[in-house]
Design an enzyme around this catalytic site. Structure first.
Site, mmCIF file in Angstrom:
data_model
loop_
_atom_site.group_PDB
_atom_site.id
_atom_site.type_symbol
_atom_site.label_atom_id
_atom_site.label_comp_id
_atom_site.label_asym_id
_atom_site.label_seq_id
_atom_site.Cartn_x
_atom_site.Cartn_y
_atom_site.Cartn_z
ATOM 1 N N ASP A 1 0.861 -1.182 0.000
ATOM 2 C CA ASP A 1 0.000 0.000 0.000
ATOM 3 C C ASP A 1 0.902 1.238 0.000
ATOM 4 O O ASP A 1 2.124 1.123 0.050
ATOM 5 C CB ASP A 1 -0.964 -0.033 1.183
ATOM 6 C CG ASP A 1 -0.239 -0.078 2.510
ATOM 7 O OD1 ASP A 1 1.007 0.071 2.534
ATOM 8 O OD2 ASP A 1 -0.905 -0.269 3.536
ATOM 9 N N SER A 2 0.308 2.423 -0.013
ATOM 10 C CA SER A 2 1.119 3.638 -0.134
ATOM 11 C C SER A 2 1.622 4.129 1.213
ATOM 12 O O SER A 2 2.478 4.994 1.288
ATOM 13 C CB SER A 2 0.279 4.749 -0.759
ATOM 14 O OG SER A 2 -0.712 5.162 0.173
ATOM 15 N N GLY B 1 -0.376 5.659 3.149
ATOM 16 C CA GLY B 1 -1.319 6.729 3.476
ATOM 17 C C GLY B 1 -2.344 6.338 4.528
ATOM 18 O O GLY B 1 -2.550 7.055 5.498
ATOM 19 N N PHE B 2 -2.932 5.181 4.348
ATOM 20 C CA PHE B 2 -4.001 4.773 5.265
ATOM 21 C C PHE B 2 -3.510 4.719 6.715
ATOM 22 O O PHE B 2 -4.190 5.187 7.627
ATOM 23 C CB PHE B 2 -4.573 3.412 4.842
ATOM 24 C CG PHE B 2 -5.749 2.971 5.663
ATOM 25 C CD1 PHE B 2 -7.008 3.514 5.436
ATOM 26 C CD2 PHE B 2 -5.605 2.035 6.672
ATOM 27 C CE1 PHE B 2 -8.105 3.120 6.200
ATOM 28 C CE2 PHE B 2 -6.701 1.642 7.443
ATOM 29 C CZ PHE B 2 -7.945 2.187 7.197
ATOM 30 N N ASP C 1 -2.990 8.432 -1.425
ATOM 31 C CA ASP C 1 -4.291 9.083 -1.528
ATOM 32 C C ASP C 1 -4.627 9.725 -0.188
ATOM 33 O O ASP C 1 -4.001 9.429 0.814
ATOM 34 C CB ASP C 1 -5.386 8.074 -1.925
ATOM 35 C CG ASP C 1 -5.479 6.908 -0.948
ATOM 36 O OD1 ASP C 1 -4.487 6.644 -0.225
ATOM 37 O OD2 ASP C 1 -6.526 6.250 -0.897
ATOM 38 N N GLN D 1 -11.360 7.523 -4.882
ATOM 39 C CA GLN D 1 -11.959 7.981 -3.629
ATOM 40 C C GLN D 1 -13.327 8.591 -3.933
ATOM 41 O O GLN D 1 -13.853 8.385 -5.012
ATOM 42 C CB GLN D 1 -11.023 8.984 -2.934
ATOM 43 C CG GLN D 1 -9.793 8.334 -2.286
ATOM 44 C CD GLN D 1 -10.134 7.455 -1.073
ATOM 45 O OE1 GLN D 1 -11.262 7.436 -0.583
ATOM 46 N NE2 GLN D 1 -9.140 6.704 -0.586
ATOM 47 N N GLY E 1 -11.329 3.781 0.729
ATOM 48 C CA GLY E 1 -12.283 4.537 1.538
ATOM 49 C C GLY E 1 -13.651 3.899 1.670
ATOM 50 O O GLY E 1 -14.620 4.565 2.002
ATOM 51 N N ASP F 1 -8.026 -7.403 0.005
ATOM 52 C CA ASP F 1 -7.129 -7.751 1.101
ATOM 53 C C ASP F 1 -7.902 -7.533 2.383
ATOM 54 O O ASP F 1 -8.777 -6.673 2.437
ATOM 55 C CB ASP F 1 -5.885 -6.841 1.127
ATOM 56 C CG ASP F 1 -6.212 -5.459 1.639
ATOM 57 O OD1 ASP F 1 -6.783 -4.671 0.867
ATOM 58 O OD2 ASP F 1 -5.931 -5.167 2.816
ATOM 59 N N CYS G 1 -13.249 -28.882 5.714
ATOM 60 C CA CYS G 1 -11.995 -28.219 5.335
ATOM 61 C C CYS G 1 -10.887 -29.250 5.110
ATOM 62 O O CYS G 1 -10.755 -30.213 5.853
ATOM 63 C CB CYS G 1 -11.596 -27.230 6.428
ATOM 64 S SG CYS G 1 -10.070 -26.341 6.054
ATOM 65 N N CYS H 1 -7.128 -28.954 10.047
ATOM 66 C CA CYS H 1 -8.394 -29.692 10.191
ATOM 67 C C CYS H 1 -8.200 -31.197 10.005
ATOM 68 O O CYS H 1 -8.947 -31.997 10.559
ATOM 69 C CB CYS H 1 -9.428 -29.166 9.210
ATOM 70 S SG CYS H 1 -10.043 -27.541 9.688
ATOM 71 N N HIS I 1 -5.729 -22.244 9.484
ATOM 72 C CA HIS I 1 -7.067 -22.634 9.013
ATOM 73 C C HIS I 1 -7.811 -21.461 8.369
ATOM 74 O O HIS I 1 -8.390 -21.604 7.285
ATOM 75 C CB HIS I 1 -7.917 -23.218 10.148
ATOM 76 C CG HIS I 1 -9.358 -23.279 9.773
ATOM 77 N ND1 HIS I 1 -9.872 -24.285 8.968
ATOM 78 C CD2 HIS I 1 -10.381 -22.406 9.997
ATOM 79 C CE1 HIS I 1 -11.153 -24.032 8.740
ATOM 80 N NE2 HIS I 1 -11.488 -22.902 9.358
HETATM 81 ZN ZN LIG Z 1 -9.097 -26.069 8.166
#
Ligand SMILES: [Zn+2]
Length: 346
Positions: A60-61, A63-64, A114, A163, A190, A240, A278, A283, A309
């Site tokens: 990321d930049s 910024g956040f 941003d 944005q 945002g 993400d 799973c 698992c 998991h």
């Molecule tokens: Zn699992």
């Protein structure tokens, strides 16, 4: 993309992340800039080599985190001045600097700086933040292309960030302005910051409806398991989220039947795996009762197994989504996921 804030997915060795099938992870520029420092990472051969990860990295930049973590920040046309949350030192992050740091880290995908604003935002604030974001995006792109000309072929893609808060017309305006600058991919920033989920979807649809088919679309910072297929249906390619890893450390497990809060007494004698459906190595080997005990005893292993998991579960959702798209079942898969999570715990 699993989130590896400090150049590690908390609780997982990179060989485990590979085993889980992650093809790309996210690392945070703000954190790596402050510690260990982008120049050190450059000196040691870049982030891939430094953390021994041969697959893709998105940064990321910064910024956040500047807007959410640091103190005494001051935004001007030039950039954003802030104090480190670690040692109080003062720094100036500009669009050029954010691009430079990410080039030093050597990530595969870099984000432009941003302006992130608090939500809910009044229209005038959203409007001026979007204008500044576009100006910064122009400067970041110019800097990046100059570096590319200077050094030859940079092995990095730079994404713009749309944005415009929760105003549909501002989102459209932001998208058009970024399309004019021309990026290989576009992120939507945002959103999912406290507004109702329907609004997140509405804004996302506004933007994806304008983006060209041949450019990647990345919705930043989402989402809950039952929302992922919805976002894909709206035209999103990449996401993400810290949720699978953070929730795991807080003993919250995601399963095909809903959430399992493993510390609950009802699991004390439960010999089933976390999720009977799973296929992950946790698992296949361990029981709910054992995991509950590890959490109760405060053992490190608890977070490690739970994270393994949860990351598997998230990546498996994406595998199922790809399959559903191929068979034309995405809408069905999406509504089934929502129904399972609406029903509550497994
Ligand atoms: Zn699992």
């Amino acid at each position: 993309m699993p989130v590896g804030t400090q150049a590690t997915i908390k609780g997982l060795r990179n060989e485990a992340v590979e085993e889980l099938g992650a093809e790309i992870l996210l690392a945070n520029t703000y954190h790596l800039y402050l510690r260990p420092g982008h120049e050190l990472v450059r000196k040691l051969g870049g982030l891939h080599k430094f953390m021994s990860w041969n697959r893709a990295i998105l940064t990321d930049s910064g910024g956040f985190q500047v807007f959410s973590l640091s103190e005494l920040r001051k935004v001007t046309e030039e950039g954003v001045r802030f104090r480190s949350h670690i040692d109080g030192s003062e720094h100036l992050l500009t669009p050029e600097k954010a691009a430079e740091i990410q080039l030093a880290l050597g990530s595969d995908i870099a984000m432009v700086l941003d302006e992130c604003i608090e939500t809910p935002a009044p229209r005038d604030k959203a409007d001026s933040a979007l204008r500044r974001t576009t100006q910064w995006a122009r400067r970041a792109r110019k800097y990046f292309l100059e570096q590319q000309d200077r050094t030859g072929d940079l092995k990095q893609w730079q994404f713009g960030i749309v944005q415009g808060a929760t105003f549909a017309d501002l989102r459209c305006e932001s998208t058009h302005q970024l399309l004019e600058i021309d990026f290989p991919g576009y992120a939507i920033g945002g959103l999912a910051v406290g507004e109702p989920h329907e609004v997140t979807c509405e804004m996302t649809a506004e933007v994806t409806g304008l983006l060209p088919q041949d450019r990647l679309r990345y919705l930043m910072g989402v989402g809950k398991p039952e929302q992922i297929a919805e976002y894909v249906a709206l035209g999103i390619d990449m996401m993400d989220c810290v949720l699978p890893t953070r929730a795991a450390r807080h003993a919250c497990l995601y399963t095909s039947r809903g959430r399992v809060l493993i510390k609950n007494a009802r699991y004390a004698e439960d010999q089933n795996p976390i999720d009977p459906q799973c296929q992950c190595s946790v698992c296949r080997r361990y029981t709910r009762a054992y995991l509950r005990h590890l959490f109760a005893a405060g053992e490190l292993t608890a977070a490690i197994l739970a994270t393994h998991h949860n990351v598997h579960f998230y990546l498996d959702i994406m595998r199922q989504i790809r399959e559903a798209i191929e068979f034309g079942n995405l809408a069905k898969f999406s509504s089934e996921m929502r129904a399972k999570y609406a029903a509550g715990m497994a």
